[in-house]
Design a protein around this motif. Structure first.
Motif, mmCIF file in Angstrom:
data_model
loop_
_atom_site.group_PDB
_atom_site.id
_atom_site.type_symbol
_atom_site.label_atom_id
_atom_site.label_comp_id
_atom_site.label_asym_id
_atom_site.label_seq_id
_atom_site.Cartn_x
_atom_site.Cartn_y
_atom_site.Cartn_z
ATOM 1 N N ALA A 853 0.877 -1.328 0.116
ATOM 2 C CA ALA A 853 0.044 -0.129 0.052
ATOM 3 C C ALA A 853 0.954 1.192 -0.255
ATOM 4 C CB ALA A 853 -0.902 -0.020 1.394
ATOM 5 N N ALA A 854 1.894 1.203 0.728
ATOM 6 C CA ALA A 854 2.977 2.407 0.728
ATOM 7 C C ALA A 854 3.420 2.676 -0.760
ATOM 8 C CB ALA A 854 3.950 2.185 1.811
ATOM 9 N N LEU A 855 3.894 1.661 -1.061
ATOM 10 C CA LEU A 855 4.446 1.659 -2.498
ATOM 11 C C LEU A 855 3.421 2.290 -3.723
ATOM 12 C CD1 LEU A 855 6.808 -1.495 -2.920
ATOM 13 C CD2 LEU A 855 7.470 0.866 -3.023
ATOM 14 N N SER A 856 2.386 1.732 -3.553
ATOM 15 C CA SER A 856 1.066 2.433 -4.392
ATOM 16 C C SER A 856 0.787 3.722 -4.253
ATOM 17 C CB SER A 856 -0.355 1.475 -4.118
ATOM 18 O OG SER A 856 0.073 0.088 -4.665
ATOM 19 N N ALA A 857 0.717 4.061 -2.805
ATOM 20 C CA ALA A 857 0.720 5.546 -2.551
ATOM 21 C C ALA A 857 1.632 6.294 -3.047
ATOM 22 C CB ALA A 857 0.568 5.673 -1.062
ATOM 23 N N CYS A 890 -3.640 -6.984 0.897
ATOM 24 C CA CYS A 890 -3.223 -5.723 0.211
ATOM 25 C C CYS A 890 -4.515 -4.900 -0.225
ATOM 26 C CB CYS A 890 -2.282 -6.388 -0.966
ATOM 27 S SG CYS A 890 -0.922 -6.942 -0.452
ATOM 28 N N LEU A 891 -5.489 -5.577 -0.756
ATOM 29 C CA LEU A 891 -6.631 -4.903 -1.294
ATOM 30 C C LEU A 891 -7.138 -3.883 -0.019
ATOM 31 C CD1 LEU A 891 -8.403 -7.512 -3.485
ATOM 32 C CD2 LEU A 891 -7.368 -5.258 -4.081
ATOM 33 N N GLY A 892 -7.152 -4.460 1.058
ATOM 34 C CA GLY A 892 -7.628 -3.863 2.434
ATOM 35 C C GLY A 892 -6.823 -2.681 2.584
ATOM 36 N N GLU A 893 -5.609 -2.867 2.592
ATOM 37 C CA GLU A 893 -4.591 -1.523 2.877
ATOM 38 C C GLU A 893 -4.778 -0.552 1.738
ATOM 39 O OE1 GLU A 893 -3.083 -0.877 5.764
ATOM 40 O OE2 GLU A 893 -3.568 -2.900 6.493
ATOM 41 N N LEU A 894 -4.812 -0.925 0.545
ATOM 42 C CA LEU A 894 -5.108 -0.031 -0.583
ATOM 43 C C LEU A 894 -6.446 0.546 -0.314
ATOM 44 C CD1 LEU A 894 -3.839 -2.195 -3.518
ATOM 45 C CD2 LEU A 894 -2.974 -0.079 -2.771
ATOM 46 N N ARG A 896 -7.889 1.188 2.642
ATOM 47 C CA ARG A 896 -7.745 2.063 3.730
ATOM 48 C C ARG A 896 -6.978 3.438 3.237
ATOM 49 N NH1 ARG A 896 -7.279 0.794 9.138
ATOM 50 N NH2 ARG A 896 -7.131 -1.426 8.827
ATOM 51 N N SER A 897 -6.139 3.376 2.231
ATOM 52 C CA SER A 897 -5.558 4.615 2.132
ATOM 53 C C SER A 897 -6.225 5.509 1.044
ATOM 54 C CB SER A 897 -4.014 4.441 1.240
ATOM 55 O OG SER A 897 -4.341 3.351 0.151
ATOM 56 N N GLY A 898 -7.578 4.750 0.619
ATOM 57 C CA GLY A 898 -8.432 5.485 -0.473
ATOM 58 C C GLY A 898 -7.979 5.398 -1.812
ATOM 59 N N SER A 899 -7.185 4.154 -2.137
ATOM 60 C CA SER A 899 -6.538 4.011 -3.560
ATOM 61 C C SER A 899 -7.837 3.213 -4.251
ATOM 62 C CB SER A 899 -5.116 3.329 -3.685
ATOM 63 O OG SER A 899 -4.327 4.181 -2.725
ATOM 64 N N LEU A 900 -8.564 2.696 -3.771
ATOM 65 C CA LEU A 900 -9.410 1.673 -4.769
ATOM 66 C C LEU A 900 -10.759 2.369 -5.316
ATOM 67 C CD1 LEU A 900 -10.131 -1.432 -2.142
ATOM 68 C CD2 LEU A 900 -8.532 -1.131 -4.386
ATOM 69 N N GLY A 901 -11.135 3.624 -4.993
ATOM 70 C CA GLY A 901 -12.011 4.381 -5.428
ATOM 71 C C GLY A 901 -13.362 3.580 -5.187
ATOM 72 N N ARG A 902 -14.540 3.968 -6.089
ATOM 73 C CA ARG A 902 -15.711 3.226 -5.896
ATOM 74 C C ARG A 902 -16.006 1.896 -6.859
ATOM 75 N NH1 ARG A 902 -19.456 6.626 -3.540
ATOM 76 N NH2 ARG A 902 -18.464 8.873 -2.836
ATOM 77 N N SER A 903 -15.160 1.015 -6.448
ATOM 78 C CA SER A 903 -15.021 -0.256 -7.293
ATOM 79 C C SER A 903 -16.197 -1.183 -6.978
ATOM 80 C CB SER A 903 -13.673 -0.972 -7.375
ATOM 81 O OG SER A 903 -13.691 -2.024 -8.104
ATOM 82 N N LYS A 904 -17.138 -1.381 -7.704
ATOM 83 C CA LYS A 904 -18.248 -2.454 -7.154
ATOM 84 C C LYS A 904 -17.519 -3.830 -7.361
ATOM 85 C CE LYS A 904 -21.672 0.078 -6.370
ATOM 86 N NZ LYS A 904 -22.482 0.233 -4.911
#
Length: 1261
Positions: A853-857, A890-894, A896-904
């Motif tokens: 999640a840190a790398l993706s941010a 990983c999806l959960g941490e992403l 948490r940082s708001g990187s997923l957006g509104r993905s159904k």
């Protein structure tokens, strides 16, 4: 002797300082020694003193022959050689030699030469363990006879001999018979000697020896205790004061080991005699005796206090100052051992602490002016001129004040009442005219301050401004103390300028305690205190200790108050501090450098005018190499602060100072201090130019990373981090290569703190010197990844790695891009389960997920592709379980940082995973859903609440998700909807789900305590047993170990929740006990005031209830089930916690009654009960045997129980002077004589550090 007379240096340096006659004697003995040692074996004119002779008997005979010589030097040398021979472990004497040696030594005790006599006494000590019992008895008989001789010299030397023999008698079981036999002989003789009223000196010697014997060998004298008491009591009425005092001392040694009946007999005798109204001199003796037996008898005095206190109170009314003094000493002893009638004793102390009939303080108060001018009062006459040599009232005042100090020290629970009653009285006595009494007043007030600080939130922290409004609300004692600060300063400021050194030292100690207790409280009063500090530093008659105390207080004052408070006074303060820096006594210089270091912060606005003198004095100390180590280190530190805060004012001097720092860095003695100083300078806001020493400094620092000194490694890493952060422009990449080569060895899970600081250094390099990390992928990076996958990684170390990875990916260093780092992180999770790889710990999943999640941010462009890959991994049934679990986290941490957006699509993937048959995947999906909801409440929370209501089968996992949301988010807008859902599920039949609901309710209540806590109280009254248990469990989760806004509300209402200890439902009572235990552990202040009402219900739950025991048939077998076991276990666990947190609120004897019952209960409860509070009724627990035919688990349980019991034994035997307790001596004997128990005891002591002190020396042979 001529040869040594002309070359005395061959003897000893001290020889040169001897008088001429003594020199001659030393030379003669030295010549005799050499003559006897160096003469040839066949020399007819000498007897060689050769300690290597094979025939010990022949050698001893030669020594004994020389002891009969008429030459005193021959006798001296022979006796000395015998003493050396006896001290050897290897020597063995035959029966004839034993008899001859003993006879000769006893004869030498009557020698005309004092030195020979003293050596003969010294020979008795090793002789006791070398000869048989009859010879020891012969020695004792002769010494006792000589002790009653008419010759004073022989009497004294025989007494010394008896004391020497007593000190060497064995205490171990192997020598116990000898000890008992000798003690009987000595005791019978001493009892006879004490009856010799006509010869006081014999009585005194007998009492002295008896005290020594009782102090060391009381256990061997049990049969004589009664006769000893009968012999000692009449001595209390002896006309000689010395006899009475020594009799009291002997009785004091008798008390700890005598039987309860004998103790009661002694106490009743004293009470009876006091009731008869004896002469004042005898009354004093009886009161002194009461005080002594109270000190030695401990809690046993408690049962007699109801009679003792009124009796002693009555005698305080007698017009005799010494008697009153002894009365207050008795009160002090009662208080320190068994706190008695506190109110009565306090009132008496307050009354007599002002007892000064020969002096009028009103005249002094009329002359005293309120002004705190510096010059006023310096030449006033000392109050000591008013002292009267015949006035003994000061002893009454001093003893009453010491009694108050004991009360303050032992009864911290009455602290608030002390501030109302004792504090004003002590402040009023600061004007005490007698110097010694005034010192005791200061000591008592300092004890009050220390007791206040014990429970203070800023205990140990004296930095200015460290306390908060919240902590002040919780500390009413500190608030009350703050109101007294102006009075304290007003009273002390005049005494700081008095000539009395003792008074000034007391003032400084008191003010130091005040600064520690209430940091910043003296800020408004600094102008009044500075003249006293300056006076003590400049007064020519001031001692070194006085200056050190003044400097120490000044240092604490500077630490605990803002610099602005001192700036107006710098012109007055600096000269005496500089003079102390230049003082010749190293301790004064050392303290002055500490003060100067703090003054640097104050000097900044003053600039060059204040700096020059301090700089010159400090530089002189910095350059010196022939000074004390402590001064060296503090000079470096002081100059470092000067460069850090005032470096822009040093001009040309700066480079010279930096060069000295580099020299000190290379010195092994001063390098650690130099490293810390360079760290400080590097981070200076003045941007000090370090280019002149930087290359060499980096090289030296790199070598320090190889050293085995941990503190040096940590200091060096911090210094390098500061240098790279603030001076990167002056550092060439090549200079960092040697440092980088040392880092791989430091990044290791063996020392997480060193690893964290090393990774922080790497982060700074990635940010400020990215080109230096070109080769990092093959050196340090593998170690960092091993650390990420370590099960030990968490907290600050994990945060440091997250920062490093983000800095690294942003540095765009070659071969270290986003995809390469991501692959290195996740590769271990994609390996086949059948491969020979190590098992991945659960913590590793969390660590790697946060790293991803840190790398993706840091690389938002890569996030969509990463999310798609992770979803594909979760949906792929062929992926290893570890890879799917990691992908979900990983999806959960992403999220948490708001990187997923509104993905159904992500919601669908998570819900599908929650329905998986794999438990690990379901748990990971639950965590992931909670984390995603934290990052996007409006999107996920309604969905989560809907799923909890609609999916009963998934409810447990979804509640875990909700718990994560409540714990991590601000939920003000969603509280009602969450509360409604939890309320609907608080009566769930499934206990695991119900506990989860309770935890969510508790954490949610912390969000809005004022609104939700009353709802919990309402539900408690109206709900079913299941609902009540849920509510009580929820309260447990509102009690956190840190201060929280809910605390005040909880304190008001926790009594209502604790009423469930009386609930008719056993499960509700059990969870109420668990909640009570949590409160006692995390926030004991919540329940301290309720102990009186709660403890009876707690103790009730420790009892075995037969109505809760039932039999269950299991086929042909019957199994006993105890439904009350869990409740009792919870109750005993509460008791264990109360020992740590609320001991002062417990009746220990009542508490121990229930502990004793617990030792007869189930195995699990007995393990809880074996704590260091139990008394010696536990041998049955130690010696229990398992029934024949029991299964292996029963044997293991019993062994662990015995080890638990032995840990308690080790703690008991570590109590100071425990060997003086007869019951504990018998207890130790039981262990010593049982080989099995002795073996367990040794293993506890050696392998687990079970105890210390006296326990370690217990003879278990």
């Amino acid at each position: 002797s001529t040869r040594w007379r002309h070359n005395p240096e061959t003897l000893s340096p001290s020889y040169l300082f001897l008088s001429e006659p003594t020199k001659c004697q030393v030379l003669r003995r030295f010549a005799l020694r050499c003559y006897f040692s160096l003469s040839p074996p066949d020399s007819p004119c000498c007897c060689r003193f050769n300690t290597e002779m094979s025939n010990v008997s022949y050698y001893i005979s030669n020594l004994l022959e020389k002891m009969t010589s008429t030459d005193k030097d021959f006798r001296f040398m022979a006796t000395n050689d015998l003493m050396l021979e006896l001290q050897k472990d290897s020597i063995k004497l035959d029966e004839d030699s034993e008899r001859k040696v003993v006879t000769m030594l006893l004869k030498l005790l009557e020698d005309k030469n004092g030195e020979v006599q003293n050596l003969a006494v010294k020979c008795l000590a090793p002789l006791v363990s070398k000869v048989k019992e009859p010879q020891v008895e012969t020695m004792v008989d002769t010494l006792c006879s000589n002790m009653m001789s008419d010759k004073e010299l022989l009497r004294d030397i025989s007494s010394m001999g008896l004391k020497t023999v007593i000190a060497e008698l064995p205490l171990s079981s192997s020598g116990l018979s000898l000890t008992v036999s000798v003690c009987k002989k000595i005791t019978s003789q001493l009892i006879g000697a004490m009856g010799k009223q006509e010869d006081v000196s014999v009585q005194l010697e007998a009492l002295d020896i008896l005290s020594d014997m009782l102090g060391r060998l009381s256990g061997a004298l049990v049969s004589f205790h009664s006769s000893l008491l009968s012999s000692l009591l009449p001595q209390l009425t002896s006309p000689r004061m010395a006899v009475r005092k020594r009799s009291i001392l002997a009785l004091g040694h008798l008390v700890p080991c005598c039987s309860p009946a004998l103790f009661s007999q002694l106490t009743e005798h004293l009470l009876t005699e006091l009731a008869k109204g004896p002469p004042t001199s005898v009354t004093r003796t009886y009161i002194q005796c009461l005080a002594t037996i109270s000190r030695q008898g401990g809690h046993r005095v408690g049962e007699h206090l109801e009679k003792l206190i009124p009796m002693v109170v009555k005698f305080t009314g007698v017009e005799d100052d010494e008697l009153r003094e002894y009365c207050f000493q008795a009160f002090e002893a009662f208080i320190r051992r068994c706190p008695p009638h506190v109110a009565t004793v306090t009132q008496l102390c307050l009354k007599f602490m002002t007892f000064d009939p020969n002096y009028n303080y009103d005249d002094e108060e009329q002359q005293e002016e309120d002004s705190m001018d510096v010059e006023e009062g310096l030449d006033e006459e000392s109050d000591d001129e008013y002292s009267d040599d015949d006035d003994m009232s000061w002893k009454v005042r001093r003893s009453s004040i010491k009694c108050l100090e004991a009360l303050i020290h032992t009864r911290r629970d009455l602290l608030l009442s002390f501030y109302s009653s004792i504090c004003p009285a002590l402040l009023a006595r600061f004007k005490e005219r007698e110097e010694n009494v005034r010192a005791d007043v200061f000591a008592a007030f300092s004890t009050l301050l220390r007791q206040t600080r014990v429970g203070s939130s800023h205990h140990g922290n004296i930095k200015a401004g460290s306390d908060s409004a919240l902590s002040r609300e919780e500390e009413p004692a500190v608030a009350m103390l703050e109101t007294q600060v102006p009075v304290i300063v007003k009273t002390l400021h005049r005494q700081l300028k008095e000539k009395s050194i003792k008074s000034r030292q007391g003032c400084f100690c008191l003010l130091t305690e005040l600064s520690h207790t209430v940091p910043g409280a003296l800020e408004q009063h600094i102008p009044a205190l500075i003249p006293g500090i300056v006076f003590s530093l400049t007064d020519k008659s001031t001692s070194s200790n006085m200056r050190i105390d003044a400097l120490s207080f000044f240092h604490v004052l500077l630490l605990s108050h803002p610099p602005q408070a001192f700036q107006p006074h710098m012109q007055v303060l600096l000269p005496p501090v500089v003079a102390c820096v230049e003082d010749t006594f190293y301790k004064i210089t050392s303290e002055a450098l500490l003060v100067a270091q703090q003054l640097v912060r104050v000097m900044r606005p003053q600039g060059q005018s204040s700096l020059s003198k301090v700089f010159s004095a400090t530089l002189k100390r910095l350059k010196a190499t022939d000074i004390d180590q402590e001064v060296k280190e503090r000079a470096i530190s002081c100059m470092g602060h000067m460069v850090c805060h005032l470096g822009d004012h040093l001009g040309a001097e700066l480079q010279g100072v930096l060069a000295i720092f580099l020299e000190r860095l290379k010195n092994e003695i001063t390098r650690l201090t130099a490293v810390r100083t360079i760290t400080l300078i590097s981070a200076s806001p003045l941007k000090i130019n370090l280019s002149s020493i930087l290359p060499e400094t980096l090289s030296v620092l790199g070598s320090f990373l190889r050293k085995n000194q941990r503190a040096l490694k940590l200091g060096t890493l911090a210094c390098l981090t500061a240098l790279v952060t603030h001076h990167a422009g002056s550092i060439k990449p090549a200079a960092l290569e040697p440092i980088l080569s040392e880092l791989p060895a430091l990044v290791d899970e063996g020392d997480m703190h060193v690893s964290q600081v090393s990774v922080t250094l790497l982060t700074c390099m990635a940010k400020w010197c990215p080109s230096s990390l070109a080769k990092i992928s093959s050196s340090v990076l593998p170690g960092v990844f091993r650390l990420v996958h370590s099960p030990l990684l968490q907290g600050a170390a994990l945060a440091a790695i997250l920062d490093f990875l983000q800095a690294l990916v942003l540095s765009k260093t070659s071969n270290l891009g986003y995809s390469q780092l991501l692959k290195s992180l996740t590769d271990p999770f994609h390996r086949s389960q059948s491969s020979d790889s190590t098992i991945i710990h659960r913590q590793s999943y969390q660590s790697v997920a946060r790293c991803v999640a840190a790398l993706s941010a840091s690389c938002s462009k890569e996030t969509p592709a990463t999310v798609a890959g992770l979803m594909q991994e979760v949906k792929n049934p062929g992926s290893p379980e570890s890879a799917r679990v990691l992908a979900l986290l990983c999806l959960g941490e992403l999220g948490r940082s708001g990187s997923l957006g509104r993905s159904k699509e992500v919601q669908g993937v998570i819900l599908e995973a929650i329905s998986s048959t794999n438990e690990e995947v379901k748990t990971a999906a639950s965590c992931a859903l909670g984390s995603m909801a934290v990052g996007s409440l409006d999107e996920y929370l309604p969905f989560l609440l809907k799923e909890i209501s609609a999916q009963p089968r998934r409810q447990y996992l979804l509640l875990h998700s909700l718990k994560e949301v409540i714990r991590s988010s601000s939920l003000s807008a969603h509280v009602e909807s969450i509360w409604a859902l939890l309320f609907d599920n608080c009566e769930c039949q499934e206990e695991g789900t119900r506990n989860l609901v309770a935890e969510c309710l508790g954490k949610l209540t912390l969000v809005n305590a004022a609104q939700l806590l009353p709802r919990l109280k309402q539900l408690l009254r109206a709900g079913s047993p299941l609902a009540r248990s849920t509510v009580v469990t929820a309260i447990k989760f509102t009690i956190v170990d840190q201060p929280a806004p809910i605390d005040s509300l909880l304190k008001e209402s926790i009594g209502d929740f604790l009423k469930t200890l009386q609930d008719e439902d056993i499960n509700v009572r059990r969870v109420a006990l668990v909640m009570f235990n949590s409160a006692a552990h995390n926030k004991p202040s919540l329940i301290r005031g309720l102990l009186a009402t709660v403890l009876p219900h707690l103790y009730k739950e420790t009892q075995i209830r037969k109505d809760l025991i039932r039999e269950v048939e299991m086929g042909p077998f019957k199994h006993t089930v105890d439904d009350g076991l869990d409740v009792r276990k919870a109750a005993f666990e509460c008791m264990y916690t109360l020992l740590d947190s609320c001991l002062e609120g417990l009746n220990v004897l009542q508490f121990l009654d229930h502990v004793e019952e617990g030792l007869k209960d189930h195995y699990d409860i007995r393990r809880v009960m074996l704590v260091p509070a139990h008394c010696p009724e536990s041998p049955p627990s130690l010696l229990l045997q398992v029934k024949a035919g029991s299964v292996k688990q029963e044997f293991e349980k019993q062994e662990e129980l015995r080890r638990s019991a032995m840990r308690a034994v080790a703690a008991l035997l570590a109590v100071p002077e425990v060997e003086r307790s007869p019951s504990m001596t018998d207890f130790a004997d039981q262990i010593r004589t049982n080989a099995d128990m002795a073996s367990i005891y040794q293993s506890i002591q050696g392998g687990e550090g079970g105890g210390s002190g006296p326990a370690e020396s217990m003879d278990i042979s």
